[in-house]
Design a protein around this motif. Sequence first.
Motif, PDB file in Angstrom:
ATOM      1  N   ALA A 406      56.931 -40.291 -18.434  1.00 23.46           N
ATOM      2  CA  ALA A 406      57.726 -39.122 -18.821  1.00 23.46           C
ATOM      3  C   ALA A 406      59.214 -39.379 -18.700  1.00 23.46           C
ATOM      4  O   ALA A 406      60.007 -38.855 -19.481  1.00 23.46           O
ATOM      5  CB  ALA A 406      57.348 -37.909 -17.965  1.00 23.46           C
ATOM      6  N   ILE A 407      59.607 -40.189 -17.704  1.00 22.78           N
ATOM      7  CA  ILE A 407      61.024 -40.376 -17.390  1.00 22.78           C
ATOM      8  C   ILE A 407      61.266 -41.839 -17.040  1.00 22.78           C
ATOM      9  O   ILE A 407      60.477 -42.467 -16.335  1.00 22.78           O
ATOM     10  CB  ILE A 407      61.445 -39.481 -16.202  1.00 22.78           C
ATOM     11  N   VAL A 408      62.382 -42.376 -17.540  1.00 18.09           N
ATOM     12  CA  VAL A 408      62.812 -43.729 -17.181  1.00 18.09           C
ATOM     13  C   VAL A 408      64.270 -43.655 -16.733  1.00 18.09           C
ATOM     14  O   VAL A 408      65.094 -43.006 -17.386  1.00 18.09           O
ATOM     15  CB  VAL A 408      62.676 -44.719 -18.354  1.00 18.09           C
ATOM     16  N   GLY A 409      64.581 -44.321 -15.620  1.00 23.86           N
ATOM     17  CA  GLY A 409      65.942 -44.303 -15.094  1.00 23.86           C
ATOM     18  C   GLY A 409      66.553 -45.683 -15.042  1.00 23.86           C
ATOM     19  O   GLY A 409      65.856 -46.711 -15.023  1.00 23.86           O
ATOM     20  N   SER A 410      67.882 -45.704 -15.013  1.00 30.11           N
ATOM     21  CA  SER A 410      68.639 -46.954 -14.986  1.00 30.11           C
ATOM     22  C   SER A 410      68.909 -47.414 -13.562  1.00 30.11           C
ATOM     23  O   SER A 410      68.817 -46.650 -12.603  1.00 30.11           O
ATOM     24  CB  SER A 410      69.992 -46.765 -15.685  1.00 30.11           C
ATOM     25  N   GLN A 411      69.280 -48.668 -13.451  1.00 30.18           N
ATOM     26  CA  GLN A 411      69.909 -49.143 -12.225  1.00 30.18           C
ATOM     27  C   GLN A 411      71.359 -48.670 -12.241  1.00 30.18           C
ATOM     28  O   GLN A 411      72.050 -48.816 -13.246  1.00 30.18           O
ATOM     29  CB  GLN A 411      69.874 -50.671 -12.153  1.00 30.18           C
ATOM     30  N   LEU A 412      71.813 -48.083 -11.152  1.00 31.69           N
ATOM     31  CA  LEU A 412      73.203 -47.651 -11.045  1.00 31.69           C
ATOM     32  C   LEU A 412      73.974 -48.636 -10.190  1.00 31.69           C
ATOM     33  O   LEU A 412      73.501 -49.050  -9.122  1.00 31.69           O
ATOM     34  CB  LEU A 412      73.297 -46.251 -10.435  1.00 31.69           C
ATOM     35  N   ARG A 413      75.155 -48.977 -10.655  1.00 32.59           N
ATOM     36  CA  ARG A 413      76.065 -49.812  -9.878  1.00 32.59           C
ATOM     37  C   ARG A 413      77.381 -49.075  -9.664  1.00 32.59           C
ATOM     38  O   ARG A 413      77.762 -48.223 -10.476  1.00 32.59           O
ATOM     39  CB  ARG A 413      76.303 -51.155 -10.567  1.00 32.59           C
ATOM     40  N   CYS A 414      78.023 -49.414  -8.576  1.00 35.77           N
ATOM     41  CA  CYS A 414      79.292 -48.757  -8.265  1.00 35.77           C
ATOM     42  C   CYS A 414      80.363 -49.165  -9.274  1.00 35.77           C
ATOM     43  O   CYS A 414      80.274 -50.209  -9.911  1.00 35.77           O
ATOM     44  CB  CYS A 414      79.752 -49.116  -6.853  1.00 35.77           C
ATOM     45  N   TYR A 415      81.363 -48.330  -9.389  1.00 37.65           N
ATOM     46  CA  TYR A 415      82.487 -48.644 -10.265  1.00 37.65           C
ATOM     47  C   TYR A 415      83.777 -48.240  -9.552  1.00 37.65           C
ATOM     48  O   TYR A 415      83.862 -47.130  -9.031  1.00 37.65           O
ATOM     49  CB  TYR A 415      82.365 -47.882 -11.595  1.00 37.65           C
ATOM     50  N   PRO A 416      84.747 -49.156  -9.464  1.00 34.78           N
ATOM     51  CA  PRO A 416      84.838 -50.442 -10.174  1.00 34.78           C
ATOM     52  C   PRO A 416      84.205 -51.626  -9.442  1.00 34.78           C
ATOM     53  O   PRO A 416      84.215 -52.737  -9.952  1.00 34.78           O
ATOM     54  CB  PRO A 416      86.345 -50.643 -10.289  1.00 34.78           C
ATOM     55  N   ASP A 417      83.659 -51.429  -8.243  1.00 37.47           N
ATOM     56  CA  ASP A 417      83.052 -52.519  -7.484  1.00 37.47           C
ATOM     57  C   ASP A 417      81.636 -52.746  -7.993  1.00 37.47           C
ATOM     58  O   ASP A 417      80.650 -52.357  -7.363  1.00 37.47           O
ATOM     59  CB  ASP A 417      83.052 -52.180  -5.998  1.00 37.47           C
ATOM     60  N   VAL A 418      81.524 -53.415  -9.135  1.00 37.39           N
ATOM     61  CA  VAL A 418      80.261 -53.463  -9.887  1.00 37.39           C
ATOM     62  C   VAL A 418      79.200 -54.331  -9.227  1.00 37.39           C
ATOM     63  O   VAL A 418      78.042 -54.305  -9.644  1.00 37.39           O
ATOM     64  CB  VAL A 418      80.512 -53.945 -11.331  1.00 37.39           C
ATOM     65  N   GLU A 419      79.558 -55.110  -8.221  1.00 40.18           N
ATOM     66  CA  GLU A 419      78.555 -55.930  -7.541  1.00 40.18           C
ATOM     67  C   GLU A 419      77.688 -55.097  -6.609  1.00 40.18           C
ATOM     68  O   GLU A 419      76.606 -55.533  -6.202  1.00 40.18           O
ATOM     69  CB  GLU A 419      79.246 -57.057  -6.758  1.00 40.18           C
ATOM     70  N   LYS A 420      78.137 -53.902  -6.244  1.00 38.28           N
ATOM     71  CA  LYS A 420      77.378 -53.055  -5.330  1.00 38.28           C
ATOM     72  C   LYS A 420      76.390 -52.192  -6.106  1.00 38.28           C
ATOM     73  O   LYS A 420      76.755 -51.553  -7.092  1.00 38.28           O
ATOM     74  CB  LYS A 420      78.322 -52.163  -4.523  1.00 38.28           C
ATOM     75  N   VAL A 421      75.153 -52.176  -5.637  1.00 43.67           N
ATOM     76  CA  VAL A 421      74.106 -51.365  -6.263  1.00 43.67           C
ATOM     77  C   VAL A 421      74.132 -49.973  -5.645  1.00 43.67           C
ATOM     78  O   VAL A 421      74.114 -49.814  -4.431  1.00 43.67           O
ATOM     79  CB  VAL A 421      72.723 -52.002  -6.077  1.00 43.67           C
TER      80      VAL A 421
END
Length: 647
Positions: A406-421
């Motif tokens: 029913a639902i699919v979600g993304s991986q979220l990363r921090c911004y602007p520190d894109v290496e952090k999940v």
Amino acid sequence: MINTKLYSKQITNNDQKLIVLVTIIIPVYGNLNLTKKCVSSILKIKSKIPFELIIIDDASQDATPDYLRYISRQYPFVRTLRNEKNSGFAVACNRGAAISRGKYLLFLNNDTVPLPGWLDALVEVAERDERIAVVGAKLLYPNGTIQHAGVLFRNFPFPLNPFHVYAGKPSDFPEANVERDYDVVTAACMLVRRDVFEKMGGFDERFVNGYEDVDFCLRVREAGYRVVYTPKSVVYHLESATPGRFDHSIPNIRLLHNRWMGKVNYVLKKEPRVTVVIVNYNGWGDTLEALSSVFMKERYERFNVVVVDNASKIDLSNEIKAFCDDVGRSYYRVTENVPSHAEFKGEVFFKRLGVNKGFGGGCNEGIKMALAWGADYVWLLNNDTIIGDLAMYYLVSLAEYFQNVAIVGSQLRCYPDVEKVQFDGSSVSYRGISEAKDVEKILNVSFVSGASMLIKSDFLRSYGLLREDYFLYFEDNEICLRARRCGFEILYNPLSVVYHKGGSSIGDFMESPISNYYGIRNSLFFYEEFYKNHVWDCVDYIQRSVLPKLVSKGDVLGLEAALEAIKDFLQNRKGPRESVTDGEEGFRESLSGNQPHYANLLNSLLRLQAALLRDPGRQGIIRAYFDTVRTLISLRIEGRRSDRVGE
């Protein structure tokens, strides 16, 4: 025909080197019984083709090293190597190729059983034309059906998805028994000209146990050589028996797509229609940046965008129109009447609300339009996000592949520190998760973040839209839980990456008075409704973590918001803080005979709340306050339980 005379004489010199036509390279990692069966079948088959056999032990932990020492002593044309650490298919094959002597390299999985004539047929095709650099065999499952008869590409379940043609068909299926050129054949059994292999630089070792052969064949084709499939070479294949075979599938897919998207032809499945819903509240800079990323980073074509403005202070619809003009997209301002038709060609619709309806209410305005237009999916995307490449494509393709999702979600990363999940499928933290789990695995999860959430329209039509009474926070948790309770699955797809600034409209979670209010109030409502045992954990967390932090910072407004949240929860008030919906009447009925006691306790709580605001550091007041809260919650739960029994 093969010129066997040229290679039929095997000469042993002082270095014990054999003149061979083909070097068979078998990488192995454990599964000794499979290796024995594969090698035995090769040795039993009589062939005119002089060959050597190189077996690379990729740090097996079983008795494989002992067997390889034995087999190399028995047969002078068998050589073995051992890697001290497991390095994967590409590294092992490249190492074997580096010491090879043959004109051709034949890469063979150890979970295969070649049939008579397999080797001769491969070489015969290659000898026919110098432009033929790669030749692949027909692979059969143990039950005799086809596993491989060449590889094509399609756009689902991933945007560029290689798949085995005619897989599952009978071995005598006519179309699978015709020699032909393909973009790719599998390296489970693949003959390659050694000079071409060296010219290409071998297998790309950034691929780990997946897609090395796909990438290699595509590079060979790009260089002007041919890749040919022959049905005359037949091999049984126990597919993917190696331990850890799929541990690196997500990085492999990402690397393949980054290199080859847009460069190869594929079997096209018509894309489902998607409406992207972005809710804005006093964050136009972020909203425009999110919109820009959608049109710059996404290759998905069949979508449109609805921007819902939640009664922001300034109406900047002209900026949205100017943006659309700049990127060549159609712009429509929606007032009272929603357009009856949408083309799903990247058009942007803008609707400004007269009142702030919160996250759920704002999203629902966009969802209603999407459903009216016949969208197959709705992608809820926070306005303070920047999407990664193909983020929408990865969400939709996975949802299409699994019918019960029913639902699919993304991986979220921090911004602007894109290496952090920020979201890894199980935990959420605006500042980044210290130890993110399973970052590169598709997971069946209990919830995904509403910052990037794709929902099937059929589910929304049948089971309802987002909850609006929460106003802010936990709407995503609730709809995910609702989906699971209705028997649907929720998937987390780390291939879909979205960079999330987090809290742009109201500040970080639990870091501003408004966030404290909705975070505390709605967490209590959510856990009381769905996980009653956890409501006590929630109260403990507020007492032991939230309150001390607010007191130590001297955050009077934050403390007041937290206590108001608890009070409104206990009075069953929902909606926006400024105009909470009074749910007292129905709630009091549910309390039955406990009404007077509950009312007296609530009055006591209000007195303790006032005392706590005057003197936040008094531990005795804090203990009395939370003891009263726990008693009130017990009465609520008991009342609702009695209600259900009465029904």
